[in-house]
Every structure is written in structure tokens, then in C-alpha cells.
Design a protein around this motif. Sequence first.
Motif, short mmCIF file in Angstrom:
data_model
loop_
_atom_site.label_atom_id
_atom_site.label_comp_id
_atom_site.label_asym_id
_atom_site.label_seq_id
_atom_site.Cartn_x
_atom_site.Cartn_y
_atom_site.Cartn_z
N THR A 60 60.04 -4.56 57.47
CA THR A 60 60.70 -5.86 57.23
C THR A 60 59.90 -7.01 57.85
O THR A 60 60.12 -8.16 57.51
CB THR A 60 62.13 -5.89 57.80
OG1 THR A 60 62.07 -5.64 59.21
CG2 THR A 60 63.03 -4.87 57.13
N LEU A 72 55.49 0.06 52.52
CA LEU A 72 56.63 0.74 51.88
C LEU A 72 56.16 2.00 51.15
O LEU A 72 56.76 3.07 51.27
CB LEU A 72 57.27 -0.18 50.83
CG LEU A 72 58.41 -1.09 51.26
CD1 LEU A 72 58.68 -2.13 50.18
CD2 LEU A 72 59.69 -0.31 51.54
N LEU B 17 62.80 -10.73 45.95
CA LEU B 17 62.29 -10.65 47.32
C LEU B 17 63.39 -10.28 48.31
O LEU B 17 63.24 -9.38 49.14
CB LEU B 17 61.66 -11.98 47.74
CG LEU B 17 61.22 -12.06 49.21
CD1 LEU B 17 59.98 -11.19 49.45
CD2 LEU B 17 60.93 -13.49 49.63
N GLN B 21 63.74 -6.88 50.36
CA GLN B 21 63.71 -6.92 51.82
C GLN B 21 64.92 -6.18 52.41
O GLN B 21 64.79 -5.40 53.34
CB GLN B 21 63.69 -8.38 52.29
CG GLN B 21 63.78 -8.61 53.78
CD GLN B 21 62.48 -8.35 54.53
OE1 GLN B 21 61.47 -8.02 53.93
NE2 GLN B 21 62.51 -8.49 55.85
N LEU B 44 60.23 -1.24 46.58
CA LEU B 44 58.83 -1.45 46.23
C LEU B 44 58.70 -2.15 44.87
O LEU B 44 57.91 -3.09 44.72
CB LEU B 44 58.16 -0.07 46.18
CG LEU B 44 56.65 0.04 46.21
CD1 LEU B 44 56.04 -0.75 47.36
CD2 LEU B 44 56.25 1.51 46.33
N ILE B 47 59.68 -5.83 45.39
CA ILE B 47 58.64 -6.60 46.07
C ILE B 47 57.48 -6.87 45.10
O ILE B 47 56.89 -7.95 45.09
CB ILE B 47 58.13 -5.87 47.35
CG1 ILE B 47 59.28 -5.69 48.37
CG2 ILE B 47 56.95 -6.60 47.99
CD1 ILE B 47 59.87 -6.97 48.93
N THR B 51 56.20 -10.51 43.87
CA THR B 51 54.81 -10.92 44.03
C THR B 51 54.28 -11.61 42.77
O THR B 51 53.72 -12.72 42.85
CB THR B 51 53.92 -9.71 44.40
OG1 THR B 51 54.47 -9.11 45.57
CG2 THR B 51 52.49 -10.11 44.67
N PHE B 54 56.09 -14.99 42.31
CA PHE B 54 55.62 -16.03 43.25
C PHE B 54 54.23 -16.52 42.87
O PHE B 54 53.91 -17.69 43.01
CB PHE B 54 55.61 -15.52 44.69
CG PHE B 54 56.97 -15.48 45.34
CD1 PHE B 54 57.80 -16.60 45.32
CD2 PHE B 54 57.43 -14.33 45.97
CE1 PHE B 54 59.06 -16.57 45.92
CE2 PHE B 54 58.68 -14.29 46.57
CZ PHE B 54 59.50 -15.40 46.55
N ASP B 68 52.15 -15.74 48.97
CA ASP B 68 52.63 -15.49 50.34
C ASP B 68 53.21 -16.76 50.98
O ASP B 68 54.21 -16.69 51.70
CB ASP B 68 51.51 -14.93 51.22
CG ASP B 68 51.22 -13.47 50.89
OD1 ASP B 68 52.18 -12.75 50.56
OD2 ASP B 68 50.06 -13.06 50.98
N ALA B 71 56.63 -17.00 49.60
CA ALA B 71 57.53 -15.93 50.06
C ALA B 71 57.90 -16.09 51.53
O ALA B 71 59.02 -15.80 51.93
CB ALA B 71 56.89 -14.57 49.82
N PHE B 72 56.94 -16.53 52.34
CA PHE B 72 57.13 -16.45 53.80
C PHE B 72 57.31 -17.79 54.51
O PHE B 72 57.73 -17.82 55.65
CB PHE B 72 55.92 -15.75 54.44
CG PHE B 72 55.82 -14.30 54.09
CD1 PHE B 72 56.42 -13.34 54.91
CD2 PHE B 72 55.17 -13.87 52.95
CE1 PHE B 72 56.35 -11.99 54.60
CE2 PHE B 72 55.09 -12.52 52.62
CZ PHE B 72 55.69 -11.58 53.45
N LEU B 238 61.63 -11.41 58.13
CA LEU B 238 60.64 -11.55 57.05
C LEU B 238 59.49 -12.46 57.48
O LEU B 238 58.33 -12.17 57.23
CB LEU B 238 61.32 -12.13 55.80
CG LEU B 238 60.41 -12.38 54.60
CD1 LEU B 238 60.12 -11.08 53.86
CD2 LEU B 238 61.03 -13.40 53.63
#
Lengths: 315, 250
Positions: A60, A72, B17, B21, B44, B47, B51, B54, B68, B71-72, B238
Amino acid sequence: MKETNLEALETAFQAKIDKDIRIEPKDWMPEEYRKTLIRQISQHAHSEIVGMLPEGNWITRAPNLRRKAVLLAKVQDEAGHGLYLYSAVETLGADREATIDDLHSGKAKYSSIFNYPTLSWADMGAIGWLVDGAAIMNQVPLCRCSYGPYARAMVRVCKEESFHQRQGFEIMSTLANGTPIQKALAQDALNRFWWPALMMFGPNDSDSPHSQQSMDWKIKRFSNDELRQTFVDVTVPQAEMIGLTIPDPDLKFNEETGHYEFGAINWDEFWEVVKGNGPCNADRIAARRNAKENGQWVREAAMAHEEKRKAKQAS
Amino acid sequence: MNNDLYTYTLRIADDSLILGQRLSELCGHGPILEEDIALTNIALDLIGQATTLFEYAATVQNEGKTADDLAFLRYEHDYKNVLLVEQTNGDFGQTIVRQWLFDTFRVLFYDALQHSSDTQLAAIAEKSLKETKYHCKHSSEWVIRLGDGTEESHSRTQDALDLLWRYSDELFFMDETDQAMIAAKVGVDLAALRPIWMERIQEVVQAATLTIPTNNWKQQGGRLGKHTEHLGFLLADLQYMQRAYPGMQW
């Protein structure tokens, strides 16, 4: 069974082993051979499953989307390995749930490396590089193990482990070539995982009680110390390549033997961790027990539903 | 930048996402090994979908950001996922009911989106639809097993449905962004999907001997960035590395 019959069976069995003919589930085998394999394969399966936890700890918090997906997939591979290995144990007449209960009660062991905590992202690199690296050293010879189902499971497991090892090294190398903070994270992870990784090969040959019989049965092909030496010889140049330092002041290359000589391993620490006194033993087992207990009602529901479905079909 | 297309893509990406998560929290803790593998696999896939979405959103935004970054590195109110997907895993029943309400929606949504006039979204939808159909089969079968199984599993699953039902309405939330995207033949008219979704939900509910809650109290806000208290903690995990070690390559 008459003693003469038993002797004849044992002779025939050993003759097959000596000729490198695989032993298959329905073949006759000595009880000790069966027990040794059940112990070894179930402990291997438990190691895969418990081994999901230290890395699962960082999924996470993985630093970007690619790393998250790769981690993962890696942890999922470990679960898959656990599944084949439990299936291999079942071919020997053991019950999967019973072996899992042995893990939870502390009767069955698993690789002690997973009782060390994962404290930073760099540990995902160190585990892949060192722990999967050491696992490969142990497992490649198992692809030629005398017991067929175990040997075949290992072929696939080794392919995936070798991928994991490269991924781990790639994480370490990215960090080692990154900012000073990242390089420090990588070095710290190496410092913490180096010695436990060397311990993964088990006690010195002189202190390894099951080794000789396993060698005769071709379950084991190389001794603990031989494998450990190969690991050190392969890994030290990799650390040098990315500019990290192996945390061993006694480490030196012996030109004559062509091998690295390394310092003394702290076997007291190893035995403490095996006995259950490592930093994370209690947490790891508690997590596995919780998963089983919390899943009890789910498994019961699945079975009850299946019964009802069958009854409906029959009527 | 096409603001509507950006927001539209981001909403789909955030759903994937955040649910991915959530599911990844369970890795190593599943009720049986086979389910541990299945849920991790779904995480998986999600995610992976996030990807590509995004990446596309970053292209549409055209500010030099990466997938990224999106996402972050956004603040909590900039995430546009539905509230349903940020709800905690709870017990396995809650995880599965959340998944099933979402998967049933997602299959219909991607099925329609693959005909979008936006070729990128259409391609992502077509690819994602295949795996989402498996997710939906998996979660639907589990809802039936759990609902029909034992008294305990029935009551746990009914509780999960009672808890999560209030968040299902938001799956069909539409505003001016959606209207603009529908007008451009890019977006999907969610109102048209709703009766089919309800029909599929009812089929499973019936097979599972469950009851659709009569309480029609509805919660929404996620699509506009107003979340439940759960999202902040999820984002703290995250975003931890990106916030603690800003601007580094991993």
C-alpha cells in the motif's frame, strides 16, 4: 510386512535413487523419506505464505504505480508457490489444513528470514536481491530432487524466483544510484538483511542433523556451507557493482581458492529466531492465525452452499 | 486542455486506483489461499487500469505531469472516485459486496465505453472489459455462496449489503461533465445503464437469498471530491513515499 520384503523394497528404492529415477507419489518409499519430504515441503510452503507478509507490508506504500504493480505480482507469485507446494505435500498423503495448523501451533517451522521486519522501501529491494537470491541457490538443485512432484514444482518456482531476484536487484541499484538519502536507505537495508540472508542456508554442515540422509536420498544435492559459499561469491561483486558495502569487516577474496572468506555468523541469533524469539515471529503467526480464523465462516459458507447446490441438483 | 475529458478520465482512473489500493491491503490475509490470490489479481488488474487511465489523463491535461503525479500527488478533494470504493474492507462479506456492486456497474460501463468516439478511452474500455467480466463473475458467485451458505454468512452478507447500498446510487451520478461527454459521443449515459444494473443485482440477490434494503438513503459526493473519513487514511498510506521523499525516482 516381513523384514526381508522391507529390505528388498528399500534396496530397490535406493537403487532407483542412485540411477536418478524419480520417485512418484504411488511408488513405495521408506516412511522416513516420506516424513522428511512432508516436513521439508510443508516448511517450504509455509515459508512462501509467511513470506508474503513482510513484503505485503509495503504494497500500500509502494512509491509509484509500476512498483506497486510489480510488488503485488511478486507477492501473488509467492502465494502461488505456496499453493503448488501444499499440493505437492498432499501427494505424500499429508493434509494441507493439518500442516497449516502445525505452523500456527509453532510445531512446523518456516524460513527464519521472514521474522525480520521490513522497515523501509529499500527492504523490498534487499529481500528480492538477497532473500530470493539465497532461495534460488537452495532451490535450483531441488529441481533435480528425487521426489517428482517437488522437483517439478521447483522448476516453475525457480523461474519466478529468478525474476524476483532481478527485480530486487533493480530496486537496490536504482536506490544506490539515486539521491544520498536513497543510497543510505539501500545500505541500511543491506546491513540489516545480509547476515539473516546467510543464515537462510541453515547451520554449518557439522551442525546439520538431517543433511547426510537427505543427500543420500538426493533430496539435497549440496551442503549448507557449499550453497552459502556460492551465494557469497555471487553476491559480493553485485554489491560492489552498485557501490554498496557488505557489512562484514572480515570479508576478503582469497586469490588461491577463488572464493570470498567471510566473518563468523551469529548462530545464537539464528537459533533464537528459529525458537520463536525473532523480532516478528509473534506478529507473523498472529497474522496467519487471524487470516484462518477470520476465514472460517467463509469456508463454512462455501461448503454449505455446495451441499445445497448438490442436493438441489439431485432432487 | 479539454477540462471535461480530463475530469471524466480521472473519475474512472480514481475508481480503479482507490479500489485497487483497498484490495491490496488484503494481500497475505485472505480467508483461503485461493482467494488471497484472486483478490490480489483483481487489485493488480485495477492498478493496471488506473495506470493507463492516468497516463491518458496526463496527456489530456498537457501540463507535463506523469501518471504517478496524478495518482500520488493530488490533495484529498482532488480525488474523484465514488464513495463506495473507498469504504474499508471490513470482513470478507463486506469486501465482496463492495466489489460486486462495483463490478456489476463496471462491466456495463466499459461495455458502453468501448464504443466511445474517443479512441483512447474506447481501447482502454475494450481491454478492461475482459478482465472486469471475470471480476464480476467472481464477486457475484461469492455473494451467492455467502448469502445462501450458512446462517452466519447470510447475516454477515446482508449486513454488508445494508451498509453499502447507500453508496450504490453514486455509481450513476452525472453532472455537466458527463452531459458534455455524452454530447461529444465520448461518455456513457449512465441513466440508461441503471435498469440493467438493477436487474443483474436483483438476479444475484435472489440467488443469494438476500434482500435489497428498503432504506433508500443515499450518499454521494466522491465524484465532486467530497469524501468519507476513510479516504484520508488510505491516501496517507498511498502517498507516504512521494510525500516523505519528494521528487525522487524509484
